[in-house]
Design an enzyme around this catalytic site. Structure first.
Site, PDB file in Angstrom:
ATOM      1  N   ALA A 113      -3.773   4.729  -7.703  1.00  0.00           N
ATOM      2  CA  ALA A 113      -4.872   5.755  -7.148  1.00  0.00           C
ATOM      3  C   ALA A 113      -6.088   4.950  -7.258  1.00  0.00           C
ATOM      4  CB  ALA A 113      -5.011   7.122  -8.039  1.00  0.00           C
ATOM      5  N   ASP A 163       0.903  -1.296  -0.001  1.00  0.00           N
ATOM      6  CA  ASP A 163      -0.065   0.015  -0.007  1.00  0.00           C
ATOM      7  C   ASP A 163       0.733   1.121   0.032  1.00  0.00           C
ATOM      8  OD1 ASP A 163      -1.695   2.202   0.881  1.00  0.00           O
ATOM      9  OD2 ASP A 163      -3.090   0.500   1.570  1.00  0.00           O
ATOM     10  N   ALA A 181     -11.029  16.124  -7.029  1.00  0.00           N
ATOM     11  CA  ALA A 181     -10.649  16.985  -5.854  1.00  0.00           C
ATOM     12  C   ALA A 181      -9.358  16.190  -5.082  1.00  0.00           C
ATOM     13  CB  ALA A 181     -11.741  17.083  -4.792  1.00  0.00           C
ATOM     14  N   ASP A 229     -28.648  10.929 -15.049  1.00  0.00           N
ATOM     15  CA  ASP A 229     -27.278  11.569 -14.930  1.00  0.00           C
ATOM     16  C   ASP A 229     -26.416  11.245 -13.715  1.00  0.00           C
ATOM     17  OD1 ASP A 229     -25.177  12.731 -16.177  1.00  0.00           O
ATOM     18  OD2 ASP A 229     -25.973  14.479 -16.925  1.00  0.00           O
ATOM     19  N   LYS A 275      -7.351  14.164  -6.674  1.00  0.00           N
ATOM     20  CA  LYS A 275      -6.052  14.156  -7.659  1.00  0.00           C
ATOM     21  C   LYS A 275      -5.722  15.597  -7.396  1.00  0.00           C
ATOM     22  CE  LYS A 275      -4.543  11.611  -9.881  1.00  0.00           C
ATOM     23  NZ  LYS A 275      -3.563  10.293  -9.652  1.00  0.00           N
ATOM     24  N   THR A 306      -4.617  13.845 -13.896  1.00  0.00           N
ATOM     25  CA  THR A 306      -5.786  13.702 -14.685  1.00  0.00           C
ATOM     26  C   THR A 306      -6.262  15.259 -15.142  1.00  0.00           C
ATOM     27  OG1 THR A 306      -8.142  13.327 -14.930  1.00  0.00           O
ATOM     28  CG2 THR A 306      -7.233  13.623 -12.756  1.00  0.00           C
ATOM     29  N   ASP A 307      -6.783  15.464 -16.403  1.00  0.00           N
ATOM     30  CA  ASP A 307      -7.342  16.697 -16.813  1.00  0.00           C
ATOM     31  C   ASP A 307      -8.508  17.216 -15.904  1.00  0.00           C
ATOM     32  OD1 ASP A 307      -9.046  15.046 -17.557  1.00  0.00           O
ATOM     33  OD2 ASP A 307      -9.207  15.625 -19.893  1.00  0.00           O
ATOM     34  N   GLU A 308      -9.003  16.402 -15.331  1.00  0.00           N
ATOM     35  CA  GLU A 308     -10.209  16.606 -14.479  1.00  0.00           C
ATOM     36  C   GLU A 308     -10.133  17.534 -13.208  1.00  0.00           C
ATOM     37  OE1 GLU A 308     -12.927  13.233 -13.700  1.00  0.00           O
ATOM     38  OE2 GLU A 308     -12.133  12.178 -15.372  1.00  0.00           O
ATOM     39  N   TYR A 346     -13.350  12.402  -6.620  1.00  0.00           N
ATOM     40  CA  TYR A 346     -11.922  11.851  -7.387  1.00  0.00           C
ATOM     41  C   TYR A 346     -11.279  12.877  -7.894  1.00  0.00           C
ATOM     42  CZ  TYR A 346      -9.266  10.366 -11.314  1.00  0.00           C
ATOM     43  OH  TYR A 346      -8.060  10.195 -12.163  1.00  0.00           O
TER      44      TYR A 346
HETATM   45  P1  NAD Z   1      -6.529   1.967 -12.150  1.00  0.00           P
HETATM   46  O1  NAD Z   1      -7.736   2.100 -11.051  1.00  0.00           O
HETATM   47  O2  NAD Z   1      -6.971   0.943 -13.368  1.00  0.00           O
HETATM   48  O3  NAD Z   1      -5.404   1.436 -11.344  1.00  0.00           O
HETATM   49  C1  NAD Z   1      -5.116   1.983 -10.153  1.00  0.00           C
HETATM   50  C2  NAD Z   1      -4.163   0.733  -9.601  1.00  0.00           C
HETATM   51  O4  NAD Z   1      -3.515   1.473  -8.395  1.00  0.00           O
HETATM   52  C3  NAD Z   1      -4.610  -0.647  -9.308  1.00  0.00           C
HETATM   53  O5  NAD Z   1      -3.673  -1.417  -9.919  1.00  0.00           O
HETATM   54  C4  NAD Z   1      -4.829  -0.540  -7.820  1.00  0.00           C
HETATM   55  O6  NAD Z   1      -4.593  -1.992  -7.153  1.00  0.00           O
HETATM   56  C5  NAD Z   1      -3.453   0.298  -7.314  1.00  0.00           C
HETATM   57  N1  NAD Z   1      -3.921   0.957  -6.154  1.00  0.00           N
HETATM   58  C6  NAD Z   1      -5.178   1.577  -5.685  1.00  0.00           C
HETATM   59  N2  NAD Z   1      -4.926   2.089  -4.527  1.00  0.00           N
HETATM   60  C7  NAD Z   1      -3.658   1.727  -3.931  1.00  0.00           C
HETATM   61  C8  NAD Z   1      -2.753   1.935  -2.826  1.00  0.00           C
HETATM   62  N3  NAD Z   1      -3.419   2.477  -1.684  1.00  0.00           N
HETATM   63  N4  NAD Z   1      -1.375   1.492  -2.730  1.00  0.00           N
HETATM   64  C9  NAD Z   1      -1.046   0.937  -3.877  1.00  0.00           C
HETATM   65  N5  NAD Z   1      -1.694   0.455  -5.069  1.00  0.00           N
HETATM   66  C10 NAD Z   1      -2.980   1.010  -5.010  1.00  0.00           C
HETATM   67  O7  NAD Z   1      -6.174   3.237 -12.652  1.00  0.00           O
HETATM   68  P2  NAD Z   1      -5.747   3.636 -13.932  1.00  0.00           P
HETATM   69  O8  NAD Z   1      -6.842   4.019 -14.954  1.00  0.00           O
HETATM   70  O9  NAD Z   1      -4.566   2.899 -14.485  1.00  0.00           O
HETATM   71  O10 NAD Z   1      -5.133   5.390 -13.719  1.00  0.00           O
HETATM   72  C11 NAD Z   1      -3.539   5.294 -13.083  1.00  0.00           C
HETATM   73  C12 NAD Z   1      -3.321   6.626 -12.823  1.00  0.00           C
HETATM   74  O11 NAD Z   1      -3.731   7.606 -13.965  1.00  0.00           O
HETATM   75  C13 NAD Z   1      -4.307   7.399 -11.688  1.00  0.00           C
HETATM   76  O12 NAD Z   1      -3.413   8.131 -10.826  1.00  0.00           O
HETATM   77  C14 NAD Z   1      -5.258   8.239 -12.500  1.00  0.00           C
HETATM   78  O13 NAD Z   1      -5.718   9.096 -11.467  1.00  0.00           O
HETATM   79  C15 NAD Z   1      -4.276   8.445 -13.618  1.00  0.00           C
HETATM   80  N6  NAD Z   1      -5.223   8.964 -14.856  1.00  0.00           N
HETATM   81  C16 NAD Z   1      -5.962   7.986 -15.330  1.00  0.00           C
HETATM   82  C17 NAD Z   1      -6.711   8.270 -16.552  1.00  0.00           C
HETATM   83  C18 NAD Z   1      -7.923   7.279 -17.129  1.00  0.00           C
HETATM   84  O14 NAD Z   1      -8.255   7.627 -18.353  1.00  0.00           O
HETATM   85  N7  NAD Z   1      -7.844   6.040 -16.613  1.00  0.00           N
HETATM   86  C19 NAD Z   1      -6.540   9.442 -17.269  1.00  0.00           C
HETATM   87  C20 NAD Z   1      -5.806  10.548 -16.703  1.00  0.00           C
HETATM   88  C21 NAD Z   1      -4.925  10.194 -15.412  1.00  0.00           C
HETATM   89  P1  TYD Z   2     -15.616   7.544 -17.284  1.00  0.00           P
HETATM   90  O1  TYD Z   2     -15.207   6.394 -18.252  1.00  0.00           O
HETATM   91  O2  TYD Z   2     -16.059   7.147 -15.916  1.00  0.00           O
HETATM   92  O3  TYD Z   2     -14.389   8.602 -17.131  1.00  0.00           O
HETATM   93  P2  TYD Z   2     -14.513   9.889 -16.422  1.00  0.00           P
HETATM   94  O4  TYD Z   2     -15.756  10.177 -15.722  1.00  0.00           O
HETATM   95  O5  TYD Z   2     -13.439   9.997 -15.531  1.00  0.00           O
HETATM   96  O6  TYD Z   2     -14.596  11.058 -17.678  1.00  0.00           O
HETATM   97  O7  TYD Z   2     -16.850   8.053 -17.971  1.00  0.00           O
HETATM   98  C1  TYD Z   2     -16.561   9.016 -19.384  1.00  0.00           C
HETATM   99  C2  TYD Z   2     -17.892   9.339 -19.614  1.00  0.00           C
HETATM  100  O8  TYD Z   2     -18.880   8.614 -19.932  1.00  0.00           O
HETATM  101  C3  TYD Z   2     -18.461  10.416 -18.527  1.00  0.00           C
HETATM  102  O9  TYD Z   2     -19.028  11.625 -19.072  1.00  0.00           O
HETATM  103  C4  TYD Z   2     -19.440   9.588 -17.762  1.00  0.00           C
HETATM  104  C5  TYD Z   2     -19.924   8.758 -19.096  1.00  0.00           C
HETATM  105  N1  TYD Z   2     -20.807   7.451 -18.786  1.00  0.00           N
HETATM  106  C6  TYD Z   2     -21.614   7.157 -19.135  1.00  0.00           C
HETATM  107  O10 TYD Z   2     -22.564   7.876 -19.947  1.00  0.00           O
HETATM  108  N2  TYD Z   2     -22.141   5.802 -18.623  1.00  0.00           N
HETATM  109  C7  TYD Z   2     -21.336   4.708 -17.914  1.00  0.00           C
HETATM  110  O11 TYD Z   2     -21.930   3.758 -17.764  1.00  0.00           O
HETATM  111  C8  TYD Z   2     -20.406   5.231 -17.569  1.00  0.00           C
HETATM  112  C9  TYD Z   2     -19.438   4.312 -16.985  1.00  0.00           C
HETATM  113  C10 TYD Z   2     -19.659   6.576 -17.832  1.00  0.00           C
END
Ligand code: NAD
Ligand code: TYD
Length: 354
Positions: free
Chosen positions: A81, A57, A160, A288, A162, A132-134, A158
């Protein structure tokens, strides 16, 4: 070697696979294996002595200290994360723990290791924070895309959490001089994506002939990037990013959700047609998401100008590869749809009537 956190998740596992395909520098992966972590993603590395996995962890300071002492990584790439907005609405506590406290703990462990390094190694050390861009909040239709100097206005638990982690990383550089770089990326899609996020959820539901739940009017806009392009950007920022800088990473590919779902359906119609007709008939509008951000868009000119990065995949080529991967990975998909997964689907979608 480099230390990767969260390397059993979606982006982290793609990153490790690509890293070891491109270089012989070993990787230490520390991952808590939450519901989102899956060691099967890295099964192809079994027996590869360049890869070390530790289940742990990022909030566990003694563990981090011992890993830094034993392996002396030259860099940290921090993916770990909680990453799903809908889950953060249902239960924000874990987001604060992992994303804020975990980043804090990792920064402190890294700082302690880094400050005791000899000069040359101290200068070469990097802490790359993946974000993230969020964090920038939401855009109106005609607003300019997010750039690195935009104000942080996160709207979900989420984003907030990040944003808080990004601020900690920034402060550890300004206060202690820790050599950090941060990337803020848009929505990724690609192989090993857990089927709770939009693209893989739609593929999984479509193949099961279940409703495709589109939140609200489905006209929310995201910028979509193929995961391996994100991984390439992270490698580049790690190698050549300016210390203390942040880089926005995006695909120049803004699309409304309905178009994403429609394109997934069209690809499935082509690659695995169903006798009952198009998968698009399964599209169902559902209530929504609370506080749903309307639009994200990334201005990725800085990383292009300074580091020469541009996405290699188009949306069409990346999504085609992704759908193909899911069709070829039925066993992986079946194994991730555990009881806990089904519970989540029920918690998030039953009340929406989907
Ligand atoms: P994910 O949820 O698929 O993977 C997260 C990983 O972190 C998992 O393997 C989980 O087991 C591990 N984890 C969670 N809590 C933990 C802890 N306390 N200690 C150690 N490991 C832990 O996420 P992802 O989509 O691969 O995203 C990875 C990173 O990229 C994140 O920081 C996310 O904010 C960022 N990010 C994701 C996206 C996206 O579209 N998925 C876009 C921009 C940035
Ligand atoms: P998501 O993949 O959860 O990424 P993020 O919310 O981080 O952008 O969702 C992408 C977009 O799709 C978001 O506008 C929410 C929408 N969405 C749906 O409309 N239906 C769904 O079941 C999910 C998971 C997301």
């Amino acid at each position: 070697m480099i230390l990767v956190t969260g390397g059993a998740g979606f982006i982290g596992s793609n990153f490790i696979l690509d890293w070891l395909a491109e270089s012989d520098e070993p990787v230490l992966n520390i991952d808590a294996l939450t519901y989102a972590g899956n060691t099967e993603n890295l099964a192809s590395l079994a027996g590869d002595d360049r890869y070390v996995f530790v289940r742990g962890d990022v909030c566990d300071r003694p563990l981090l200290d011992s890993l830094f002492a034993t392996h002396a990584p030259r860099a940290v790439v921090h993916f770990a994360a909680e990453s799903h907005v809908d889950r953060s609405i249902h239960g924000p506590a874990e987001f604060i723990r992992t994303n804020v406290e975990g980043t804090f703990t990792l920064l402190e462990a890294a700082r302690s290791h880094w400050s005791n390094l000899p000069d040359a190694e101290r200068q070469a050390f990097r802490f790359l924070h993946v974000s993230t861009d969020e964090v920038y909040g939401t855009l109106a239709r005609d607003d300019a895309p997010f750039c690195e100097t935009d104000t942080y206005e996160p709207n979900s638990p989420y984003s907030a959490s990040k944003a808080a982690s990004d601020h900690l990383v920034r402060a550890w550089h300004h206060t202690y001089g820790l050599p950090v770089v941060t990337t803020n990326c848009s929505n990724n899609y690609g192989p090993f994506h857990f089927p709770e996020k939009l693209v893989p959820l739609m593929i999984v539901n479509a193949l099961a002939r279940k409703p495709l739940p589109v939140y609200g009017d489905g006209l929310q806009v995201r910028d979509w990037l193929y995961v391996k392009d994100h991984c390439a950007a992270v490698r580049l920022v790690l190698a050549r990013g300016q210390i203390g800088a942040t880089y926005n990473v995006g695909g120049w590919n803004e699309k409304p959700n309905l178009e994403i779902v429609g394109t997934v359906c069209a690809l499935l119609d082509e690659m695995q047609p169903h006798p009952d007709g198009s998968y698009a008939h399964l599209i169902t509008h559902v209530p929504d998401r609370p506080g749903h951000d309307r639009r994200y868009a990334i201005d990725a000119r800085k990383i292009e100008r300074d580091l020469g990065w541009r996405p290699a995949e188009t949306f069409e080529s990346g999504l085609r590869k992704t759908v193909r991967w899911y069709l070829d990975s039925a066993d992986w998909l079946a194994r991730v749809q555990t009881g806990a997964y089904r519970q989540w689907v029920s918690a998030n979608y039953d009340q929406r009537g989907a």
